[in-house]
Design a protein around this motif. Structure first.
Motif, PDB file in Angstrom:
ATOM      1  N   UNK A 188       0.835  -1.204   0.000  1.00  0.00           N
ATOM      2  CA  UNK A 188       0.000   0.000   0.000  1.00  0.00           C
ATOM      3  C   UNK A 188       0.867   1.250   0.000  1.00  0.00           C
ATOM      4  N   UNK A 189       1.873   1.279   0.857  1.00  0.00           N
ATOM      5  CA  UNK A 189       2.747   2.447   0.930  1.00  0.00           C
ATOM      6  C   UNK A 189       3.470   2.695  -0.385  1.00  0.00           C
ATOM      7  N   UNK A 190       3.917   1.635  -1.032  1.00  0.00           N
ATOM      8  CA  UNK A 190       4.596   1.793  -2.318  1.00  0.00           C
ATOM      9  C   UNK A 190       3.634   2.342  -3.375  1.00  0.00           C
ATOM     10  N   UNK A 191       2.378   1.870  -3.346  1.00  0.00           N
ATOM     11  CA  UNK A 191       1.386   2.385  -4.299  1.00  0.00           C
ATOM     12  C   UNK A 191       1.099   3.858  -4.035  1.00  0.00           C
ATOM     13  N   UNK A 192       0.989   4.237  -2.770  1.00  0.00           N
ATOM     14  CA  UNK A 192       0.762   5.644  -2.434  1.00  0.00           C
ATOM     15  C   UNK A 192       1.959   6.496  -2.857  1.00  0.00           C
ATOM     16  N   UNK A 193       3.156   5.963  -2.643  1.00  0.00           N
ATOM     17  CA  UNK A 193       4.367   6.695  -3.040  1.00  0.00           C
ATOM     18  C   UNK A 193       4.399   6.915  -4.548  1.00  0.00           C
ATOM     19  N   UNK A 194       4.093   5.861  -5.318  1.00  0.00           N
ATOM     20  CA  UNK A 194       4.099   5.991  -6.782  1.00  0.00           C
ATOM     21  C   UNK A 194       3.093   7.031  -7.247  1.00  0.00           C
ATOM     22  N   UNK A 195       1.960   7.101  -6.552  1.00  0.00           N
ATOM     23  CA  UNK A 195       0.903   8.027  -6.947  1.00  0.00           C
ATOM     24  C   UNK A 195       1.109   9.430  -6.379  1.00  0.00           C
ATOM     25  N   UNK A 196       2.143   9.612  -5.579  1.00  0.00           N
ATOM     26  CA  UNK A 196       2.396  10.922  -5.005  1.00  0.00           C
ATOM     27  C   UNK A 196       1.414  11.327  -3.927  1.00  0.00           C
ATOM     28  N   UNK A 197       0.829  10.350  -3.232  1.00  0.00           N
ATOM     29  CA  UNK A 197      -0.143  10.645  -2.169  1.00  0.00           C
ATOM     30  C   UNK A 197       0.621  10.916  -0.873  1.00  0.00           C
ATOM     31  N   UNK A 198       0.430  12.060  -0.239  1.00  0.00           N
ATOM     32  CA  UNK A 198       1.159  12.373   0.997  1.00  0.00           C
ATOM     33  C   UNK A 198       0.869  11.357   2.100  1.00  0.00           C
ATOM     34  N   UNK A 199       1.924  10.852   2.713  1.00  0.00           N
ATOM     35  CA  UNK A 199       1.829   9.874   3.791  1.00  0.00           C
ATOM     36  C   UNK A 199       2.897  10.192   4.833  1.00  0.00           C
ATOM     37  N   UNK A 200       2.769   9.642   6.045  1.00  0.00           N
ATOM     38  CA  UNK A 200       3.845   9.823   7.020  1.00  0.00           C
ATOM     39  C   UNK A 200       5.151   9.216   6.512  1.00  0.00           C
ATOM     40  N   UNK A 201       6.275   9.745   6.984  1.00  0.00           N
ATOM     41  CA  UNK A 201       7.566   9.155   6.640  1.00  0.00           C
ATOM     42  C   UNK A 201       7.566   7.705   7.105  1.00  0.00           C
ATOM     43  N   UNK A 202       8.024   6.819   6.222  1.00  0.00           N
ATOM     44  CA  UNK A 202       7.936   5.372   6.460  1.00  0.00           C
ATOM     45  C   UNK A 202       9.267   4.722   6.137  1.00  0.00           C
ATOM     46  N   UNK A 203       9.640   3.718   6.927  1.00  0.00           N
ATOM     47  CA  UNK A 203      10.849   2.937   6.661  1.00  0.00           C
ATOM     48  C   UNK A 203      10.520   1.466   6.857  1.00  0.00           C
ATOM     49  N   UNK A 204      11.226   0.620   6.142  1.00  0.00           N
ATOM     50  CA  UNK A 204      11.030  -0.825   6.241  1.00  0.00           C
ATOM     51  C   UNK A 204      12.391  -1.485   6.389  1.00  0.00           C
ATOM     52  N   UNK A 217       2.661  -4.259  12.124  1.00  0.00           N
ATOM     53  CA  UNK A 217       2.817  -5.472  11.315  1.00  0.00           C
ATOM     54  C   UNK A 217       2.439  -5.163   9.870  1.00  0.00           C
ATOM     55  N   UNK A 218       2.990  -5.927   8.931  1.00  0.00           N
ATOM     56  CA  UNK A 218       2.645  -5.710   7.524  1.00  0.00           C
ATOM     57  C   UNK A 218       1.178  -6.003   7.253  1.00  0.00           C
ATOM     58  N   UNK A 255      11.043  -5.102  19.212  1.00  0.00           N
ATOM     59  CA  UNK A 255      11.508  -5.888  18.067  1.00  0.00           C
ATOM     60  C   UNK A 255      12.055  -7.240  18.503  1.00  0.00           C
ATOM     61  N   UNK A 256      12.560  -7.344  19.728  1.00  0.00           N
ATOM     62  CA  UNK A 256      12.965  -8.647  20.257  1.00  0.00           C
ATOM     63  C   UNK A 256      11.756  -9.570  20.357  1.00  0.00           C
ATOM     64  N   UNK A 257      10.635  -9.001  20.779  1.00  0.00           N
ATOM     65  CA  UNK A 257       9.394  -9.782  20.830  1.00  0.00           C
ATOM     66  C   UNK A 257       8.968 -10.193  19.429  1.00  0.00           C
ATOM     67  N   UNK A 258       9.051  -9.261  18.478  1.00  0.00           N
ATOM     68  CA  UNK A 258       8.672  -9.579  17.093  1.00  0.00           C
ATOM     69  C   UNK A 258       9.559 -10.698  16.537  1.00  0.00           C
ATOM     70  N   UNK A 259      10.837 -10.678  16.856  1.00  0.00           N
ATOM     71  CA  UNK A 259      11.760 -11.701  16.348  1.00  0.00           C
ATOM     72  C   UNK A 259      11.410 -13.093  16.859  1.00  0.00           C
ATOM     73  N   UNK A 260      10.733 -13.163  18.014  1.00  0.00           N
ATOM     74  CA  UNK A 260      10.374 -14.462  18.587  1.00  0.00           C
ATOM     75  C   UNK A 260       9.101 -15.033  17.992  1.00  0.00           C
ATOM     76  N   UNK A 261       8.361 -14.234  17.230  1.00  0.00           N
ATOM     77  CA  UNK A 261       7.129 -14.737  16.620  1.00  0.00           C
ATOM     78  C   UNK A 261       7.465 -15.725  15.509  1.00  0.00           C
ATOM     79  N   UNK A 262       6.631 -16.758  15.307  1.00  0.00           N
ATOM     80  CA  UNK A 262       6.985 -17.818  14.360  1.00  0.00           C
ATOM     81  C   UNK A 262       6.893 -17.426  12.891  1.00  0.00           C
ATOM     82  N   UNK A 322       8.043  -2.701   9.762  1.00  0.00           N
ATOM     83  CA  UNK A 322       7.419  -1.567   9.083  1.00  0.00           C
ATOM     84  C   UNK A 322       7.283  -0.444  10.103  1.00  0.00           C
ATOM     85  N   UNK A 323       7.884   0.695   9.796  1.00  0.00           N
ATOM     86  CA  UNK A 323       7.945   1.814  10.731  1.00  0.00           C
ATOM     87  C   UNK A 323       7.360   3.066  10.107  1.00  0.00           C
ATOM     88  N   UNK A 324       6.625   3.827  10.904  1.00  0.00           N
ATOM     89  CA  UNK A 324       6.155   5.137  10.465  1.00  0.00           C
ATOM     90  C   UNK A 324       6.473   6.170  11.533  1.00  0.00           C
TER      91      UNK A 324
END
Length: 296
Positions: A94-110, A132-133, A154-161, A169-171
């Protein structure tokens, strides 16, 4: 008119409203429980109803995606289409589609691993929101105000199966005025908008968020329509936040729940009727209907 299929394994407030809207319009419909639904590939001449279109209200993302995919393969117009469901079910896509279309979104990192996630969060700048994605209702969404908190989360996230949960995914944490905005779009029309307030920074209705009507000012309408077009269109919920330089699109949701939204607007807006009107339009534009067998 051939019947519309309404796909839903659970009949909630929203589906009851949709059934009532179909009945008021005297539109024939069939409720299809996706748990009792199957298609034999290569069998295009089986018995069963000729669906004019399918209104996909399935709560399970996987069943919703594959139900639309199977119906489309049989020439049935779906609302929403499988490509839209797939896009909206993945925040990165979704974020990539919004970026391609030039739709303003919060700064995002993955980041592709939890170990890199803390560094990416620091570069983005604290506080950050870790999401989560895939998912809805604000589940597994957390705010980190410093690196120690980010590393613990993120340590908790790393333990998820699930390996998908290890993609970070960060905003940026937008300093919003105690509310965000939910807009519902049906095709090229904005059905309405609500402010969502909460005592928490998460304003999801499922977490007790309170909804009040929001005026349809031009900049909000333009942002919502641009976001809906970016992901492929249909019946969509667009979540926005009021940034310092204008609205920012947070997410686009393919499975629109609208109980709180409808309660906020009362009789001035009929979300279910707008959804039904869009589904009827999709059916009328679809000239090639092929029979589909519904499991008994």
């Amino acid at each position: 008119m051939r019947p519309l299929a309404v796909l839903a394994s659970r009949v909630r407030y929203e589906e009851k409203r949709i059934f009532a809207a179909l009945e008021r319009r005297e539109v024939p419909y069939t409720h299809v429980d996706t748990r009792r639904f199957s298609v034999e590939l290569g069998d295009t001449a089986g018995g069963g109803p000729f669906f004019a279109a399918a209104l996909n209200r399935e709560i399970s993302h996987s069943r919703a995606l594959y139900a639309s995919l199977l119906l489309e393969a049989r020439g049935v117009a779906t609302v929403n289409r499988s490509d839209v469901i797939e896009m909206c079910g993945d925040k990165l896509r979704t974020s990539l589609a919004l970026e391609r279309a030039g739709v303003p979104s919060p700064r995002t990192a993955v980041a592709l691993s939890p170990d890199e996630g803390a560094d990416a969060a620091e570069r983005l700048g604290f506080p950050v929101v870790i999401k989560p994605l895939a998912g809805s209702w604000g589940r597994l969404v957390a705010a980190a105000h410093d690196r120690d908190t980010a590393e613990a989360l993120l340590e908790h996230r790393a333990a998820l199966p699930s390996p998908v949960q290890h993609i970070v995914y960060l905003q940026e944490f937008v300093d919003k005025p105690g509310r965000d905005i939910r807009m519902i779009v049906a095709g090229d029309d904005v059905v309405g908008a609500t402010y969502r307030y909460s005592d928490s920074w998460r304003t999801n209705a499922a977490r007790g968020g309170r909804s009040k009507p929001c005026p349809l000012v031009p900049e909000l309408v333009a942002a919502a329509l641009a976001a809906a077009r970016a992901v492929g269109g249909g019946v969509l919920g667009v979540d926005l936040v009021e940034g310092p330089d204008g609205p920012l699109v947070l997410e686009v949701n393919h499975a629109v729940e609208f109980q709180g939204f409808q309660a906020a607007h009362g009789d001035t807006v009929d979300v279910a009727d707008a959804i039904v009107a869009y589904a009827i339009s999709a059916a009328e534009q679809n000239d090639d209907h092929v029979p589909l067998r519904e499991a008994q």
